[in-house]
Design an enzyme around this catalytic site. Sequence first.
Site, PDB file in Angstrom:
ATOM      1  N   ARG A  13       2.847  50.901  25.151  1.00 24.72           N
ATOM      2  CA  ARG A  13       1.709  51.835  25.149  1.00 24.72           C
ATOM      3  C   ARG A  13       0.810  51.707  26.378  1.00 24.72           C
ATOM      4  O   ARG A  13      -0.085  52.525  26.580  1.00 24.72           O
ATOM      5  CB  ARG A  13       0.894  51.650  23.859  1.00 24.72           C
ATOM      6  CG  ARG A  13       1.593  52.253  22.638  1.00 24.72           C
ATOM      7  CD  ARG A  13       1.000  51.736  21.347  1.00 24.72           C
ATOM      8  NE  ARG A  13      -0.407  52.062  21.239  1.00 24.72           N
ATOM      9  CZ  ARG A  13      -1.264  51.405  20.436  1.00 24.72           C
ATOM     10  NH1 ARG A  13      -0.837  50.388  19.704  1.00 24.72           N
ATOM     11  NH2 ARG A  13      -2.518  51.764  20.387  1.00 24.72           N
ATOM     12  N   TYR A 361     -21.450  48.445  65.688  1.00 19.29           N
ATOM     13  CA  TYR A 361     -20.274  47.677  65.297  1.00 19.29           C
ATOM     14  C   TYR A 361     -20.276  46.370  66.071  1.00 19.29           C
ATOM     15  O   TYR A 361     -20.246  46.371  67.309  1.00 19.29           O
ATOM     16  CB  TYR A 361     -18.976  48.449  65.575  1.00 19.29           C
ATOM     17  CG  TYR A 361     -17.766  47.570  65.340  1.00 19.29           C
ATOM     18  CD1 TYR A 361     -17.533  47.017  64.077  1.00 19.29           C
ATOM     19  CD2 TYR A 361     -16.890  47.242  66.369  1.00 19.29           C
ATOM     20  CE1 TYR A 361     -16.454  46.173  63.850  1.00 19.29           C
ATOM     21  CE2 TYR A 361     -15.805  46.399  66.158  1.00 19.29           C
ATOM     22  CZ  TYR A 361     -15.602  45.863  64.894  1.00 19.29           C
ATOM     23  OH  TYR A 361     -14.550  45.021  64.675  1.00 19.29           O
TER      24      TYR A 361
END
Length: 453
Positions: A13, A361
């Site tokens: 299931r 950055y």
Amino acid sequence: MNIIILAAGMGKRMQSALPKVLHPLAGKPLLSHVIDTARALSPSRLCVIYGHGGEMVPQLLAADDLHFARQDPQLGTGHAVMQGMHLLNDAEPSLILYGDVPLTSLHTLQKLIAIAGQDKLAVLTIDMADPTGYGRIVREDGAIRRIVEQKDATDLEQAIREVNTGIMVAPTGQLRAWLAGLSNQNAQGEYYLTDIVAAAVRDGVAVVASQPAAVWETLGVNSKVQLAELERITQGNIAHALLEHGVTLADPARIDVRGELQCGRDVAIDVGCVFEGQVKLDDGVIIGAHCVIKNAHIARGAQIKPFCHIDDATVGADSQIGPYARLRPGTALGQDVHIGNFVEIKNSQIGDHSKANHLAYVGDSTVGSRVNIGAGTITCNYDGANKFRTVIEDDAFIGSDTQLVAPVTVGRGATIGAGTTVTRDAPAGKLTVSRARQMTIEGWSRPVKIKKD
Ligand code: UD1
Ligand code: CA
């Protein structure tokens, strides 16, 4: 004692290629929850019966203290235990656990082990308002006589509310004999472990029962629906423990801890945060809404503003991060560092009191103390093949929109003019700028649109 964990079932299931017991609950496979609880009982033998999903289970969870036995085909819970009997020591009792029942508490198991002693069969049972699907505990004059499975039960038996959680402690020598005597003449054609209860009664072995403190301790996972339900229960338990510890949670229903979250005093966490792996928040740390923080240490008094992503990084005391900052692996920030919106830091050390407040950055860099990194600054650390380091020494000032083409060093106290592309080392204490000079063209006029008729 011996512990044997049944984990061979197929979990149809779940609708998944992954074996059921490997599905994560609070960031850790279901079976690992059971193994960790089992370990806390210090067993002399710890065995896992696996089957469905081939060798994935032993491959993923291999550890020195774990023994694995394969059950293939899967002919029932009794048959599953049989596959591991050669791994057990007959001189000690055996505790049987289920790999898909992850939340049983240590205390509940200790209680069951205590009532079993050396020679009794002990079953963990629970009263269920709706017992559908479970094995029912059949008692006569209060004493347990046998367990009957739902599919084999009469209407009268189906009305019994006391059910078998599946967890048992049995004297190992007798368990071996009882298993050898099992038959599969039942509604499911399986070798039921539960039939050992009637066998024990026949042999004059006392059968005793104890109950867990909470129903969720015995809930199993057979579907994604049940997995999601147990996830909520687990998260609720974690949130409750954090509150008890003094952590302020804006909403205990809106925090997810997928690993271990350690908090000091006066820590506050706003809604929607996810913590993964090992996270440590020291005294006075404040986490804003919707942060994802993984394997990180945030030092005393630091503030993480909303929408930050922090992965494998350390943040120094009194620092301010975000909103919208991303700290990637290998980031180590000193004290009172400010990292603002849309700033990404990777594999870099940044010294005390330094700032990168907007749109930058910083990768593979060593940045000193009191450095100011202007908006739009980029360390060009990658030439397409290799990565190089950028070094920015103490008190440097990096003007906005600067590119630092690594390997390169900006000396102590140097100033880099806005818009500079730094390709060679910038000397200490001086202004370095690379920029076409600004000019103004006299007598220039804007073109005008040519009219056609
Ligand atoms: C079992 C019990 C039932 C109990 C219920 C609690 C039996 C016969 N019945 O029923 O009394 O109320 O658990 O949830 O024991 N497994 C194997 N190999 C197998 C079959 C099962 O390893 O061949 C493992 C499963 O992976 C699972 C556990 O045993 O971890 C229970 O199996 P499951 O099929 O869920 O048992 P139930 O039929 O629900
Ligand atoms: Ca089950």
